[in-house]
Design a protein around this motif. Structure first.
Motif, PDB file in Angstrom:
ATOM      1  N   TYR A  85       6.061   3.740  -5.286  1.00  0.00           N
ATOM      2  CA  TYR A  85       6.738   3.614  -7.316  1.00  0.00           C
ATOM      3  C   TYR A  85       5.354   2.726  -7.947  1.00  0.00           C
ATOM      4  O   TYR A  85       4.479   3.518  -8.994  1.00  0.00           O
TER       5      TYR A  85
ATOM      6  N   HIS B 162       3.136   4.022 -11.320  1.00  0.00           N
ATOM      7  CA  HIS B 162       3.227   2.838 -12.181  1.00  0.00           C
ATOM      8  C   HIS B 162       1.957   2.132 -12.709  1.00  0.00           C
ATOM      9  O   HIS B 162       2.457   1.237 -11.277  1.00  0.00           O
TER      10      HIS B 162
ATOM     11  N   GLN C 207       1.572  -2.213 -11.727  1.00  0.00           N
ATOM     12  CA  GLN C 207       3.345  -2.627 -11.368  1.00  0.00           C
ATOM     13  C   GLN C 207       3.122  -3.044 -10.165  1.00  0.00           C
ATOM     14  O   GLN C 207       2.642  -3.264  -8.946  1.00  0.00           O
TER      15      GLN C 207
END
Length: 232
Positions: A32, A36, A39
């Motif tokens: 993830y 992003h 992050q």
């Protein structure tokens, strides 16, 4: 899944964070974060959580099982602090649903992958420790691991079938014991292994399990059973 909802996650795991960002990081997978920018993800939390878990379980066993030797306690702890146990806790907490992973990881079964869920439990432990301190996380760990601890204590006599088989077979001298992986099946996140144990070129037992180690232990267990029957 829908947008990450802190309150929903807190309700599910049974506690409220003073610093919700810690919970979000604990449940963020590297896949993830790769999609992003800026992050933070949970790998460093896993590192810390593993040490905290080891400490808390070690202290609990040391204080509550004074009749056990260092060797016995080490074997028992290895059954408690392992990937399968962490996966079991993670499934009960439904962490697979809440963890933030990439779409690609999700499509390949990431939400059910043993390693991802086990790592998330370690990261969650670190998050709780950073948010609430050692005494709080210790109580949280023991509360959730108590059933696994009890199971490990009850099974401590038969922890290592491979060692027992080796000791039994080598009473009369050195022998060759080989564990042969026959096959594996199932998806990568829940793969099942099938192993046979060969002693001096003869198959004595077969076993299966969700890790090579587990399948080898079960093969050794069957071999020991076969030896007992042949000696009756």
């Amino acid at each position: 899944m829908a947008k990450f909802n802190i309150k929903e996650v807190e309700e599910n795991i049974g506690l409220t964070f003073n610093e919700p960002t810690l919970l979000k990081v604990a449940l963020t997978h590297s896949s993830y974060a790769n999609q992003h920018k800026d992050q933070e993800y949970n790998e460093r939390f896993e590192f810390l959580g593993d040490s905290i878990l080891q400490l808390c379980i070690t202290e609990y066993l040391f204080l509550n099982y004074k009749n056990k030797s260092e060797g016995e306690l080490t074997k028992i702890r290895s059954l408690i602090v392992c990937e399968n146990s962490l996966y079991e806790i993670g499934k009960k907490l439904n962490l697979g649903y809440f963890i933030r992973i990439s779409r690609g990881e999700e499509l390949t079964g990431g939400r059910e992958r043993v390693s991802i869920i086990a790592d998330a439990v370690e990261a969650l432990i670190a998050g709780i420790y950073l948010d609430k301190g050692l005494e709080f996380v210790k109580d949280y760990i023991i509360g959730h691991f108590k059933e696994i601890i009890d199971k490990a204590i009850n099974n401590s006599i038969v922890l290592d079938y491979k060692t027992k088989l080796q000791e039994e077979m080598q009473k009369s001298g050195e022998v060759s014991i080989v564990y042969e992986l026959l096959k594996y099946e199932g998806p990568p996140h829940r793969r099942k292994f099938f192993t046979s144990v060969i002693i001096e070129d003869k198959e004595y037992g077969k076993g299966e399990g969700y890790s090579k180690k587990e399948s080898e232990q079960n093969a050794a267990k069957e071999a020991l059973r076969a030896l007992e029957e042949s000696n009756e």
